[in-house]
Scaffold this motif. Structure first.
Motif, mmCIF file in Angstrom:
data_model
loop_
_atom_site.group_PDB
_atom_site.id
_atom_site.type_symbol
_atom_site.label_atom_id
_atom_site.label_comp_id
_atom_site.label_asym_id
_atom_site.label_seq_id
_atom_site.Cartn_x
_atom_site.Cartn_y
_atom_site.Cartn_z
ATOM 1 N N ASN A 120 -8.689 3.210 -3.769
ATOM 2 C CA ASN A 120 -9.575 4.212 -3.165
ATOM 3 C C ASN A 120 -9.721 5.442 -4.068
ATOM 4 O OD1 ASN A 120 -7.272 5.778 -2.842
ATOM 5 N ND2 ASN A 120 -7.067 5.356 -0.653
ATOM 6 N N GLN A 121 -10.281 6.520 -3.513
ATOM 7 C CA GLN A 121 -10.586 7.705 -4.312
ATOM 8 C C GLN A 121 -9.344 8.364 -4.904
ATOM 9 O OE1 GLN A 121 -10.987 7.424 -1.069
ATOM 10 N NE2 GLN A 121 -9.877 9.106 -0.050
ATOM 11 N N ASN A 122 -8.182 8.166 -4.278
ATOM 12 C CA ASN A 122 -6.956 8.755 -4.824
ATOM 13 C C ASN A 122 -6.546 8.127 -6.147
ATOM 14 O OD1 ASN A 122 -6.574 10.602 -2.706
ATOM 15 N ND2 ASN A 122 -5.601 9.029 -1.440
ATOM 16 N N SER A 182 -3.467 4.800 -1.755
ATOM 17 C CA SER A 182 -4.390 4.512 -2.851
ATOM 18 C C SER A 182 -5.087 3.160 -2.714
ATOM 19 C CB SER A 182 -3.644 4.565 -4.183
ATOM 20 O OG SER A 182 -2.523 3.704 -4.161
ATOM 21 N N ASP A 235 -7.351 0.644 -0.051
ATOM 22 C CA ASP A 235 -8.093 0.656 1.209
ATOM 23 C C ASP A 235 -7.958 -0.672 1.945
ATOM 24 O OD1 ASP A 235 -9.862 -1.185 0.077
ATOM 25 O OD2 ASP A 235 -11.402 0.314 -0.391
ATOM 26 N N LYS A 281 -8.923 -2.722 -2.162
ATOM 27 C CA LYS A 281 -9.449 -2.041 -3.348
ATOM 28 C C LYS A 281 -8.775 -0.679 -3.499
ATOM 29 C CE LYS A 281 -12.869 -5.118 -3.965
ATOM 30 N NZ LYS A 281 -13.022 -5.967 -5.176
ATOM 31 N N CYS A 305 -0.576 6.701 -8.963
ATOM 32 C CA CYS A 305 -1.269 7.805 -8.289
ATOM 33 C C CYS A 305 -0.665 8.135 -6.931
ATOM 34 C CB CYS A 305 -2.757 7.483 -8.130
ATOM 35 S SG CYS A 305 -3.070 5.978 -7.187
ATOM 36 N N SER A 326 -10.777 3.839 -9.011
ATOM 37 C CA SER A 326 -11.308 3.625 -7.657
ATOM 38 C C SER A 326 -12.312 2.477 -7.658
ATOM 39 C CB SER A 326 -11.986 4.904 -7.167
ATOM 40 O OG SER A 326 -12.582 4.700 -5.909
ATOM 41 N N GLY A 327 -12.216 1.629 -6.638
ATOM 42 C CA GLY A 327 -13.137 0.495 -6.506
ATOM 43 C C GLY A 327 -12.641 -0.775 -7.145
ATOM 44 N N GLY A 347 -8.495 7.829 -8.619
ATOM 45 C CA GLY A 347 -9.294 8.431 -9.686
ATOM 46 C C GLY A 347 -10.261 7.449 -10.305
ATOM 47 N N LYS A 348 -10.225 7.337 -11.632
ATOM 48 C CA LYS A 348 -11.188 6.480 -12.331
ATOM 49 C C LYS A 348 -10.986 4.994 -12.046
ATOM 50 C CE LYS A 348 -8.559 6.211 -16.684
ATOM 51 N NZ LYS A 348 -8.598 6.469 -18.155
#
Length: 822
Positions: free
Chosen positions: A319-321, A311, A313, A317, A239, A326-327, A323-324
């Protein structure tokens, strides 16, 4: 007139103890402390020799390597005192930073960022207090001659890096840099340790070899729809892919220049372009450049001026970049993406690969590259000045200088000095809540902006009375990099500091050249425009018997210096440290058996001293025989060898020279040869010659003790006080060559050793006791004729001639130049 002898005199050792007893060591150490013989006196007129000892971190026991290297530092200090220097040898303890924070979290089962700051700091202090006492105990047991063991805000006093005074100095240097325009804050891609929860500098990044997987993945060429296989070790960063590169000389891909690759799963397209970083032989020859998988990604994206898509954080983990994904953790995201690639028939194959992985030097966790707003100290623009500064310092060993040069040349980004931790020196800044004005206080005291108000009532810019205190702390190397400034009294006695700076010696390990030595040089350049040291001593490592790293986590390799001292004594450990090898040239192997083996020299020395103590000390009415002149001449050479070794900070050279002379020459040959004359039981020697033997025996022992005193302070002190003086041996002058001992007889020593060995071997082969007389006629090399009387008495040779026998056929040649009747 009958010959005057003392043959009827009874000679008994004056040393009551039959052997060396390590139980004496603690008592001697306490005696030295009580007498204050190592205290530093600023008023002393002697030239200062200052040693910026590396303060050991106190949350772990003293390591065998620290015990070894601190012993060598103590040798340097003791030698310099005996050669007329006022030695500044302070003991420091490092208490700032991550190690104690991590230990506190483990011990109390808490998280630093979830615990009130004041409470967490107090828990850190409790752990540090207990650990610090243990560290000091080990160094005291080793007999280190530090100036003081008490925490004192004075030159020569013990210091601790979390002491308010030490932290005041750190903040003072920062404020000076701020005022010089050398400090700035910026958001940059930086090394980040998710476990430690903080930014780290390039100097705090280590590398370890790991076996990983190289994943071959299908991209699409946007313009043609053709597949494009790219190999990567970091599929979780798809990503963040910003470009795909190929080597300009790779004929396979030249036609792709200017086209675009469609990133699998995420669907965005990136430009394909040539770049020399791509290696045709690696993977498919194509490389995806992400933000950021490694240092190369960082460099290339900067070079190509491409935007970053982060990507990962600050918690490690996705991050939002992502996509699915994330976390998810990095590891879990990698696993899920590979599964999805396989499900979409976009995964080609896997290969095993060994690569160097960047890790945090403290947590040993893989680092990530994330954007953080941090405070920086300028350094890149000073690289040339730092290279010139390196030439102003002498390095021991000289080749270790290259470690520093290589690091300076590799520096490519300014030093990030801020850390998001609690137990460290606070960055002394406040920010106006209204206009964001940054207030920097005067360097008058130690500040804690996170818990106290600024020393002003209102903002100089807008008049607001509301401020936010800086919560970050300094990189601990920013603290440590002014240790030499602190010990030389910069805070309390500027006149003494200016007279004594640069510091005489920085001793340290090779693995921290890139941070402690380098950052000290940088700060010294920016503060004083001077090299911080005259001499730099760089050591390698102490490893186990098989060359493995000694670690407490591995019982097979771990050797506790406290256990070694308890089993064999500090002096045994110290003499092993001297005799095992030169740690500036290579790693030192350690085992309890090696320590035990080298400690035999202490027993030999004690036996020699006890034997010599049987004879009176005389300083007049004596006559030296050629044998005496011979050993005194060789003693001159030993003094020269020891001075050379100590001056070159090579304890091994000095220790080996002393042991070889004392055991292999003095004890094995001179003592045996002079024994008959020293006792003179048969009255074959004049009283003056007998006294000459006594004088030489004691002169050699006195000199050996002084030469050895820096390495073995306990046994030499005991023998010295018992035999020669009421004043400590460590207050004596180091021996100097005596021009009166220079004699042509010195050249006889090699011939004497060969002759003695030949006679002893002959007697053994003939089944004769060494004390039995030799009735056969013997010839010795003509050079040994001056030693005739001592040799006849030593070996019981009734008929001894020199040169070659006339009727040589009647003689057996035992060795070159030595003949005996058949």
């Amino acid at each position: 007139m009958p010959m005057e002898t003392e043959g009827s005199q009874t000679f008994k050792p004056s040393l009551a103890m039959k052997t060396w007893d390590p139980k004496i060591e603690p008592m001697l150490f306490q005696k030295w402390q009580k007498e204050g013989i190592y205290r530093f006196d600023k008023t002393c007129k002697k030239p200062v020799f200052s040693i910026d000892t590396p303060p050991p971190y106190v949350n772990t026991p003293v390591h065998i390597g620290q015990a070894f290297t601190y012993t060598w530092m103590d040798v340097f200090a003791r030698y310099k005192r005996m050669t007329g220097f006022n030695v500044l040898f302070p003991m420091g303890l490092d208490k700032n930073g991550l190690p104690v924070e991590v230990q506190t979290e483990k011990y109390y089962k808490i998280s630093m960022h979830e615990t009130p700051r004041e409470e967490f700091i107090e828990k850190c202090r409790r752990i540090l207090q207990e650990s610090g006492d243990k560290s000091l105990d080990t160094f005291k047991r080793l007999g280190l001659s530090c100036n003081s063991w008490d925490l004192e805000h004075e030159v020569g006093g013990r210091y601790e890096t979390d002491d308010p005074e030490y932290r005041r100095l750190t903040q003072k240097t920062f404020i000076e840099f701020w005022n010089k325009g050398l400090i700035y804050e910026d958001e940059k891609t930086t090394n980040y340790c998710p476990v430690c929860g903080t930014t780290i500098s390039d100097a705090e990044v280590e590398y370890e070899e790991e076996e990983t997987k190289l994943h071959y993945i299908k991209f699409k060429i946007q313009e043609t729809g053709q597949d494009l296989v790219i190999a990567t070790t970091r599929p979780e960063l798809l990503c963040s892919c910003r470009t795909v590169i190929f080597n300009p000389d790779d004929e396979r891909y030249k036609n792709l220049e200017g086209k675009h690759a469609v990133v699998p799963i995420f669907g965005n397209s990136v430009e394909i372009q040539p770049h020399s970083y791509a290696k045709p032989e690696f993977g498919s020859g194509l490389v995806m450049i992400c933000s950021f998988g490694d240092y190369s990604d960082v460099r290339i994206l900067r070079e190509l001026n491409l935007d970053h898509v982060y990507s990962i954080d600050s918690k490690g983990k996705m991050n939002q970049n992502a996509g699915k994904y994330s976390g998810l953790s990095v590891k879990e995201a990698r696993k899920r993406i590979i599964e999805d690639l396989k499900n979409q028939s976009l995964y080609v194959k896997t290969e095993k690969l060994v690569q160097r992985k960047p890790i945090c030097w403290r947590s040993k966790n893989p680092i990530e590259f994330v954007p953080m707003k941090e405070i920086y100290l300028k350094q890149v623009e000073f690289k040339e000045a730092l290279l010139q500064m390196a030439d102003q310092m002498a390095f021991f060993a000289p080749e270790s200088k290259q470690i520093l040069i290589d690091w300076i040349n590799s520096v490519g980004i300014d030093w990030v000095i801020s850390r998001r931790r609690y137990y460290g020196t606070e960055i002394p800044l406040w920010y106006c809540k209204n206009c964001n004005y940054t207030y920097v206080p005067k360097p008058e005291r130690y500040y804690q902006p996170w818990k106290e108000k600024p020393p002003i009532n209102k903002c100089p810019k807008c008049g607001s009375t509301e401020f936010r205190g800086e919560e970050r702390t300094f990189d601990t190397w920013f603290d440590s990099a002014t240790s030499e400034v602190y010990i030389l009294g910069y805070l309390w006695d500027r006149k003494f500091f200016e007279k004594s700076f640069p510091c005489s010696l920085r001793p340290q390990g090779k693995e921290i050249v890139r941070n402690w030595l380098y950052f000290t040089m940088l700060k010294s350049l920016l503060l004083f425009d001077k090299a911080p040291f005259r001499n730099v001593w760089i050591h390698m490592h102490v490893v186990d018997e098989e060359g493995r790293k000694i670690s407490k986590s591995n019982p097979k390799t771990y050797i506790d210096p406290q256990e070694a001292i308890s089993r064999f004594g500090a002096e045994a450990f110290r003499v092993w440290s001297g005799l095992e090898g030169n740690i500036t040239r290579g790693d030192i192997r350690c085992s309890f058996e090696r320590i035990r083996g080298n400690s035999k020299f202490l027993t030999k020395l004690w036996n020699i001293a006890r034997y010599i103590s049987s004879f009176p000390q005389t300083h007049e009415e004596y006559e030296l025989a050629p044998l005496d002149w011979m050993i005194l001449g060789r003693l001159n050479e030993l003094i020269r060898e020891c001075v050379s070794g100590y001056e070159e900070m090579n304890v091994f050279a000095a220790a080996t020279a002393i042991r070889t002379f004392t055991w292999n020459l003095f004890a094995d040959h001179y003592l045996e040869a002079v024994k008959s004359r020293a006792y003179n039981r048969e009255g074959n020697f004049s009283l003056e010659l007998q006294r000459g033997a006594w004088f030489t025996l004691h002169k050699c022992l006195e000199t050996i003790l002084k030469l050895l005193a820096p390495i073995c302070p306990f046994i030499t002190e005991t023998l010295w006080l018992e035999l020669y003086s009421k004043q400590s041996i460590h207050l004596q002058d180091f021996p100097k060559e005596n021009p009166n001992w220079r004699s042509s007889y010195s050249d006889l020593l090699t011939k004497l050793v060969e002759f003695n060995n030949t006679v002893w071997r002959y007697k053994k082969n003939q089944g004769l006791a060494l004390s039995e007389k030799l009735k056969a006629h013997m010839y010795a090399p003509v050079e040994l004729e001056p030693l005739k009387d001592d040799l006849k008495a030593m070996h019981g040779i009734i008929n001894l001639s020199f040169g070659k026998p006339v009727e040589i056929e009647k003689y057996d040649e035992l060795s070159e130049g030595v003949f005996i009747t058949k």
